[in-house]
Design a protein around this motif. Structure first.
Motif, PDB file in Angstrom:
ATOM      1  N   THR A   1      -1.854   5.759   2.082  1.00 31.34           N
ATOM      2  CA  THR A   1      -2.970   4.853   2.372  1.00 31.34           C
ATOM      3  C   THR A   1      -2.753   4.138   3.704  1.00 31.34           C
ATOM      4  O   THR A   1      -3.701   3.987   4.495  1.00 31.34           O
ATOM      5  N   ARG A   2      -1.513   3.724   3.969  1.00 33.71           N
ATOM      6  CA  ARG A   2      -1.224   3.065   5.252  1.00 33.71           C
ATOM      7  C   ARG A   2      -1.500   4.008   6.420  1.00 33.71           C
ATOM      8  O   ARG A   2      -2.070   3.619   7.435  1.00 33.71           O
ATOM      9  N   ARG A   3      -1.072   5.264   6.274  1.00 33.28           N
ATOM     10  CA  ARG A   3      -1.320   6.233   7.356  1.00 33.28           C
ATOM     11  C   ARG A   3      -2.816   6.434   7.562  1.00 33.28           C
ATOM     12  O   ARG A   3      -3.291   6.522   8.702  1.00 33.28           O
ATOM     13  N   ARG A   4      -3.557   6.509   6.451  1.00 33.27           N
ATOM     14  CA  ARG A   4      -5.002   6.715   6.551  1.00 33.27           C
ATOM     15  C   ARG A   4      -5.685   5.538   7.242  1.00 33.27           C
ATOM     16  O   ARG A   4      -6.565   5.725   8.098  1.00 33.27           O
ATOM     17  N   LEU A   5      -5.267   4.312   6.905  1.00 28.79           N
ATOM     18  CA  LEU A   5      -5.872   3.126   7.514  1.00 28.79           C
ATOM     19  C   LEU A   5      -5.496   2.997   8.989  1.00 28.79           C
ATOM     20  O   LEU A   5      -6.309   2.549   9.813  1.00 28.79           O
TER      21      LEU A   5
ATOM     22  N   VAL B   1       0.357  -7.290   2.087  1.00 28.54           N
ATOM     23  CA  VAL B   1      -0.273  -6.005   1.799  1.00 28.54           C
ATOM     24  C   VAL B   1      -0.589  -5.232   3.071  1.00 28.54           C
ATOM     25  O   VAL B   1      -0.425  -4.011   3.129  1.00 28.54           O
ATOM     26  N   LEU B   2      -1.036  -5.941   4.111  1.00 28.91           N
ATOM     27  CA  LEU B   2      -1.526  -5.279   5.325  1.00 28.91           C
ATOM     28  C   LEU B   2      -0.493  -5.207   6.438  1.00 28.91           C
ATOM     29  O   LEU B   2      -0.843  -4.946   7.593  1.00 28.91           O
TER      30      LEU B   2
ATOM     31  N   LEU C   1       0.848  -1.180   0.000  1.00 28.46           N
ATOM     32  CA  LEU C   1       0.000   0.000   0.000  1.00 28.46           C
ATOM     33  C   LEU C   1       0.892   1.241   0.000  1.00 28.46           C
ATOM     34  O   LEU C   1       2.009   1.214   0.523  1.00 28.46           O
ATOM     35  N   SER C   2       0.398   2.306  -0.574  1.00 28.23           N
ATOM     36  CA  SER C   2       1.181   3.541  -0.564  1.00 28.23           C
ATOM     37  C   SER C   2       1.285   4.046   0.873  1.00 28.23           C
ATOM     38  O   SER C   2       0.416   3.775   1.713  1.00 28.23           O
ATOM     39  N   PRO C   3       2.335   4.797   1.191  1.00 25.76           N
ATOM     40  CA  PRO C   3       2.492   5.313   2.566  1.00 25.76           C
ATOM     41  C   PRO C   3       1.282   6.116   3.031  1.00 25.76           C
ATOM     42  O   PRO C   3       0.865   6.008   4.186  1.00 25.76           O
TER      43      PRO C   3
END
Length: 523
Positions: free
Chosen positions: A12-16, A111-112, A8-10
């Motif tokens: 997107t990871r921060r958002r999740l 991915v996660l 995942l893009s950085p």
């Protein structure tokens, strides 16, 4: 393609990670169901991707597709379940996710990662089992797959065709024209697609009602469109079809699967109707005539069709009511079946035109592998793969071990001395290791005809040809290719010293280069 550990893009990871983590266990799976019970469509057979909160007993995301989804599609639906759930549920991420597929588990772990979510695998998913059981009960209330008066005839004609394995004789681009000229149908264009082309555990015979429809889907299929685009192209076909599949087909050569192991599916696709998993009487009649015509033509001309070229052949067949056993066929009809060599050449060029070498690839390199090297194909058992990994005789130390499969399909390059083998392995490393194993029909400069070659694509974009397999290798290559398909494309190149005529011994293995894909390349 193999499950690549996409990140995942950085952002997107921060958002999740900012989402509230709830003490819930989510279940995720994909099953084949009739979409009419999910989205109200008319009798459509498709694939349902479902993510549910097993703790709360609620569905967070559900999507219906026409073709089997790849892992990335399930991930997209999972992210939707986290950020934009269905119903009254709030955006959140779970503490634990349970899936039924081991390979999907590995993919999700990659991915996660860093999201503090435990990913596990279980044989049963209680909530999802309950939901899909409801779907199944609802689907049983729909119309039968075939009109009762045509069921026996259609099934017998399809099962009679199966052992002849027409997929081995006719390539997917070698189209046959069946001139019916009855029941508002003019010419049917027959395309045979096997497991390698479809990338699923099915073989299909497509009877297109228009040539434009065939060409449009052909272009979409080989352009490697995005999943959504290919899904749309699939639904805009205009054809009848029969699929040969079932769990017992996985990993088998086509001719080795007995008729009683087959699961037959008959259906119709139309741009305005979508995909429908049942046939009306007129459609069943047309499909029965198409199957009978294909069977007779293939039986009569199999040897001619099995040649390198695609000859021009045309034959006419009389189909009588007594022979066909079809209530809708009251008088004899004449059906003409013809090959279409010009169309075959045009479609073969579509593959060539739509699959250009990516920028920076340097073309064929024929001098890397010594001419005296011998080639072989085999499936390397997983314990042997793991031992090579532990002894660092491989190039991807963190590669995913595909539990539940027989082993890793490998192309073996055997050389007479260990010095030669080590030199070759080092040269491959210097070129960026191995990305893909390649099968290519190639015409050497000193020859007039195409020949079957095996090779590999290196990390710096060089396509290296290894050579040709000895003897009649079509069956061996077909089996090996199918093993790659069922291993999600994961395969390898093994370099070893060999004893004369005795093959290699495990202690003589110099290197195992693990690749992410096996593909057919057009020169």
């Amino acid at each position: 393609m193999a499950y690549t550990m996409w990140q995942l893009s950085p952002s997107t990871r921060r958002r999740l990670k900012q989402l509230r983590q709830i003490p819930s266990v989510w279940e995720g799976d994909c099953r084949s169901v009739k979409s009419s019970v999910v989205d109200g469509s008319v009798g459509t057979q498709g694939y349902c991707v479902l993510w549910a909160d097993g703790t709360q007993g609620s569905v967070r995301s559900m999507d219906m597709l026409a073709v089997p989804p790849k892992p990335a599609v399930l991930v997209r639906n999972l992210l939707r379940a986290m950020e934009y759930p269905q119903g009254p549920a709030q955006a959140a991420r779970p503490q634990k996710i349970v899936v039924r597929d081991r390979e999907l588990q590995f993919f999700l772990r990659g991915v996660l990662q860093d999201l503090d979510i435990l990913i596990t695998c279980a044989a049963e998913l209680p909530l999802i089992e309950e939901i899909f059981q409801g779907f199944q009960e609802a689907s049983n209330t729909g119309p039968p797959p075939l009109p009762p008066e045509y069921t026996e005839s259609l099934r017998s004609k399809a099962l009679r065709l199966w052992p002849t394995v027409p997929w081995r004789t006719l390539a997917e681009y070698q189209i046959l024209a069946v001139e019916v000229n009855h029941w508002d149908v003019g010419t049917l264009y027959v395309s045979l697609m096997d497991m390698d082309v479809l990338e699923i555990d099915e073989c299909r015979i497509m009877f297109y009602r228009s040539l434009d429809s065939l060409k449009q889907f052909w272009a979409a299929l080989f352009m490697e469109e995005a999943e959504e685009d290919l899904d749309e192209a699939f639904l805009t076909q205009d054809c009848l079809f029969v699929s040969f599949g079932g769990e017992d087909c996985s990993g088998h050569l086509l001719s080795d699967v007995s008729p009683d192991q087959l699961q037959l599916t008959f259906g119709n696709i139309h741009p305005l109707e979508g995909l429908r998993g049942f046939l009306y009487p007129e459609e069943a009649l047309v499909l029965a005539v198409g199957l009978e015509s294909l069977y007779r033509f293939h039986r009569q001309h199999r040897k001619k069709l099995d040649r390198e070229d695609f000859p021009a052949i045309s034959c006419e067949y009389q189909l009588t009511a007594e022979e066909m056993g079809l209530p809708g066929l009251l008088t004899p009809i004449s059906v003409r079946v013809s090959t279409l060599p010009d169309l075959a050449a045009e479609l073969a060029m579509v593959i060539d035109d739509l699959e250009p070498d990516p920028p920076g690839r340097l073309g064929f390199y024929c001098d890397l592998v010594p001419a005296e090297a011998s080639l072989d194909l085999m499936v390397l058992p997983w314990p042997s793969v793991e031992l090579l990994r532990q002894e660092r005789r491989q190039t991807l130390p963190d590669a995913c071990l595909e539990d539940g499969k027989e082993g890793l399909p490998v192309l073996i390059i055997s050389l007479s001395t260990k010095t030669q083998a080590k030199k070759l392995a080092q040269e491959i490393l210097d070129m960026g290791s191995v990305e893909e194993i390649i099968y290519v029909k190639w015409r050497p400069e000193d020859q007039d005809s195409l020949e079957d070659y095996l090779g590999f694509l290196t990390g710096n974009g060089t396509l290296c040809l290894c050579g040709k397999l000895a003897g009649n290798h079509s069956t061996q290559l077909s089996s090996w290719s199918r093993n790659c398909h069922h291993n999600q494309g994961h395969c390898g190149l093994l370099v070893a010293k060999s004893s004369k005529g005795m093959g290699y011994k495990f202690k003589d293995v110099v290197a195992l280069f693990e690749a992410t894909e096996f593909r057919k390349h057009q020169d």
